[in-house]
Design an enzyme around this catalytic site. Structure first.
Site, mmCIF file in Angstrom:
data_model
loop_
_atom_site.group_PDB
_atom_site.id
_atom_site.type_symbol
_atom_site.label_atom_id
_atom_site.label_comp_id
_atom_site.label_asym_id
_atom_site.label_seq_id
_atom_site.Cartn_x
_atom_site.Cartn_y
_atom_site.Cartn_z
ATOM 1 N N ALA A 70 0.867 -1.182 0.000
ATOM 2 C CA ALA A 70 0.000 0.000 0.000
ATOM 3 C C ALA A 70 0.906 1.235 0.000
ATOM 4 C CB ALA A 70 -0.886 -0.020 1.233
ATOM 5 N N GLY A 115 0.473 -4.985 0.967
ATOM 6 C CA GLY A 115 -0.728 -5.017 0.113
ATOM 7 C C GLY A 115 -0.472 -5.672 -1.239
ATOM 8 N N GLU A 118 -0.803 -9.245 -0.622
ATOM 9 C CA GLU A 118 -2.232 -9.486 -0.382
ATOM 10 C C GLU A 118 -3.003 -9.586 -1.701
ATOM 11 O OE1 GLU A 118 -2.282 -6.246 2.520
ATOM 12 O OE2 GLU A 118 -3.218 -7.620 3.931
ATOM 13 N N GLU A 138 4.662 -4.959 7.354
ATOM 14 C CA GLU A 138 3.814 -3.987 8.060
ATOM 15 C C GLU A 138 4.222 -3.731 9.515
ATOM 16 O OE1 GLU A 138 2.650 -6.120 5.871
ATOM 17 O OE2 GLU A 138 0.953 -5.285 4.774
HETATM 18 N N1 CAA Z 1 4.590 3.226 -0.820
HETATM 19 C C1 CAA Z 1 5.005 4.393 -1.338
HETATM 20 N N2 CAA Z 1 6.157 4.548 -2.016
HETATM 21 C C2 CAA Z 1 6.915 3.454 -2.177
HETATM 22 C C3 CAA Z 1 6.543 2.198 -1.673
HETATM 23 C C4 CAA Z 1 5.319 2.097 -0.968
HETATM 24 N N3 CAA Z 1 4.854 0.931 -0.463
HETATM 25 N N4 CAA Z 1 7.515 1.301 -1.980
HETATM 26 C C5 CAA Z 1 8.442 1.987 -2.667
HETATM 27 N N5 CAA Z 1 8.088 3.270 -2.796
HETATM 28 C C6 CAA Z 1 8.827 4.353 -3.485
HETATM 29 C C7 CAA Z 1 10.035 4.794 -2.663
HETATM 30 O O1 CAA Z 1 9.647 5.718 -1.673
HETATM 31 C C8 CAA Z 1 10.908 5.368 -3.738
HETATM 32 O O2 CAA Z 1 10.453 6.663 -4.040
HETATM 33 P P1 CAA Z 1 11.535 7.877 -4.267
HETATM 34 O O3 CAA Z 1 12.317 7.422 -5.465
HETATM 35 O O4 CAA Z 1 10.671 9.063 -4.514
HETATM 36 O O5 CAA Z 1 12.354 7.925 -3.041
HETATM 37 C C9 CAA Z 1 10.629 4.504 -4.942
HETATM 38 O O6 CAA Z 1 9.388 3.840 -4.683
HETATM 39 C C10 CAA Z 1 11.671 3.423 -5.162
HETATM 40 O O7 CAA Z 1 11.822 2.717 -3.960
HETATM 41 P P2 CAA Z 1 13.243 2.564 -3.213
HETATM 42 O O8 CAA Z 1 14.164 3.670 -3.583
HETATM 43 O O9 CAA Z 1 12.958 2.345 -1.762
HETATM 44 O O10 CAA Z 1 13.765 1.215 -3.912
HETATM 45 P P3 CAA Z 1 14.734 0.134 -3.259
HETATM 46 O O11 CAA Z 1 15.102 -0.809 -4.368
HETATM 47 O O12 CAA Z 1 15.822 0.765 -2.499
HETATM 48 O O13 CAA Z 1 13.818 -0.656 -2.190
HETATM 49 C C11 CAA Z 1 11.828 -1.750 -1.444
HETATM 50 C C12 CAA Z 1 12.715 -1.366 -2.641
HETATM 51 C C13 CAA Z 1 12.583 -2.730 -0.530
HETATM 52 C C14 CAA Z 1 10.580 -2.413 -1.987
HETATM 53 C C15 CAA Z 1 11.487 -0.454 -0.633
HETATM 54 O O14 CAA Z 1 10.988 0.503 -1.535
HETATM 55 C C16 CAA Z 1 10.447 -0.678 0.417
HETATM 56 O O15 CAA Z 1 10.757 -1.188 1.477
HETATM 57 N N6 CAA Z 1 9.193 -0.269 0.145
HETATM 58 C C17 CAA Z 1 8.115 -0.365 1.114
HETATM 59 C C18 CAA Z 1 7.598 -1.805 1.230
HETATM 60 C C19 CAA Z 1 6.545 -1.899 2.315
HETATM 61 O O16 CAA Z 1 6.792 -1.643 3.483
HETATM 62 N N7 CAA Z 1 5.324 -2.311 1.911
HETATM 63 C C20 CAA Z 1 4.215 -2.496 2.833
HETATM 64 C C21 CAA Z 1 3.415 -1.256 2.914
HETATM 65 S S1 CAA Z 1 2.216 -1.311 4.209
HETATM 66 C C22 CAA Z 1 0.893 -2.144 3.566
HETATM 67 O O17 CAA Z 1 0.931 -2.648 2.454
HETATM 68 C C23 CAA Z 1 -0.297 -2.162 4.455
HETATM 69 C C24 CAA Z 1 -1.413 -3.026 4.019
HETATM 70 O O18 CAA Z 1 -1.384 -4.224 4.153
HETATM 71 C C25 CAA Z 1 -2.625 -2.435 3.500
#
Ligand code: CAA
Length: 264
Positions: A70, A115, A118, A138
């Site tokens: 998400a 998500g 999911e 999460e």
């Molecule tokens: N939401 C918003 N933006 C996101 C995102 C997310 N879930 N995942 C990645 N992005 C964005 C980053 O912020 C980044 O943006 P900028 O270039 O503007 O900084 C861009 O995508 C590229 O990501 P990274 O630079 O972080 O890429 P990376 O290769 O270094 O890392 C990754 C990749 C490990 C997937 C890392 O991006 C990450 O950890 N993302 C978040 C994953 C996460 O925690 N997902 C769960 C969300 S909570 C949820 O989903 C709740 C639910 O059940 C409803």
């Protein structure tokens, strides 16, 4: 890919028995905001009405991500009331994917986190690329899976493994996902879509009403006691003897020729 639907965040390919739906939000690794959730729901509701559809492949645009979860920036400002509505929107989208009458295959080409995983769990089954990374991060963000992961992961891999993955936030590789029973197969990234399309075409070549009833039987019987599930299976089995495809399939076998199914 020819885009035939006017979605802002999805790419949906040409009309045909096998359709591919790609989540497409570049810059955020296809993260799910309210717009993607709404468009996915609309897309699957439209696909559910499409005659001649036999199988759908769900994946992420680009090489890096299926869906990285998400949208954290959008979620960071939510009040509890708004968070409840966001989770409800995720649940509605998940239900639309899961309820599609034809099989859905998730082709996990990269990150499938939170998500994103999911969404993949709403598909009938999952194929992963060797670059895939899957997990529920999460708890590291101070929340829990909110689009059905606490239930659907346990159904897929068993409660013990689901607890381990959700409590630890550990991200696993594609090959671990296969070992866990989360994914059916692992394929090299460049072959993932071809492998999944070949499988989808095999499914599309079978008797469509039989495939749809098999999906319905397995979906509805989840959580049912065995006796009720068997009664339902018996009715669905019997109902198929009223179809032209049953007569064609069995005649073709006895006449030693390939069947021609019409979905009737
Ligand atoms: N939401 C918003 N933006 C996101 C995102 C997310 N879930 N995942 C990645 N992005 C964005 C980053 O912020 C980044 O943006 P900028 O270039 O503007 O900084 C861009 O995508 C590229 O990501 P990274 O630079 O972080 O890429 P990376 O290769 O270094 O890392 C990754 C990749 C490990 C997937 C890392 O991006 C990450 O950890 N993302 C978040 C994953 C996460 O925690 N997902 C769960 C969300 S909570 C949820 O989903 C709740 C639910 O059940 C409803």
């Amino acid at each position: 890919m020819r885009v035939v639907e006017s979605f802002k965040t999805l790419l949906v390919d040409e009309v045909g028995p096998v359709r591919t739906v790609l989540v497409n939000r570049s810059g955020v690794l296809n993260a799910l905001d309210a717009t993607v959730l709404w468009e996915l729901g609309e897309c699957f509701a439209a696909l559910a009405k499409e005659e001649g559809l036999r199988c759908v492949i769900l994946s992420g645009a680009g090489e890096k991500a299926f869906v990285a979860g998400a949208d954290i920036a959008a979620m960071s400002k939510l009040s509890p009331w708004q968070a409840r509505a966001f989770a409800a929107a995720g649940h509605e989208t998940a239900a639309a994917i899961e309820a599609l009458p034809v099989p859905v295959i998730a082709a996990v080409n990269g990150f499938a986190l939170g998500g994103g995983l999911e969404l993949a769990l709403c598909a009938d089954f999952i194929y992963v690329s060797s670059k895939a990374k899957l997990g529920f991060p999460e708890v590291g963000l101070g929340v829990i899976p909110g689009f059905g992961g606490t239930h659907r992961l346990a159904t897929r891999v068993g409660i013990g493994r689901a607890r381990e993955l959700i409590y630890s936030g550990r991200v696993i590789t594609g090959s671990e996902a296969v070992t866990f029973g989360l994914a059916n197969a692992i394929v090299e990234p460049e072959s993932l879509m071809d492998s999944v399309k070949t499988l989808a075409n095999t499914i599309a070549s079978k008797a469509p009403l039989a495939v749809a009833e098999a999906k319905r039987a397995m979906r509805i019987s989840q959580g049912m006691p065995l006796e009720r599930a068997l009664v339902m299976e018996q009715e669905l089995f019997a109902g198929l003897f009223a179809t032209e495809d049953q007569k064609e399939g069995m005649s073709a076998f006895l006449e030693k020729r390939p069947p021609t199914f019409r979905g009737r």
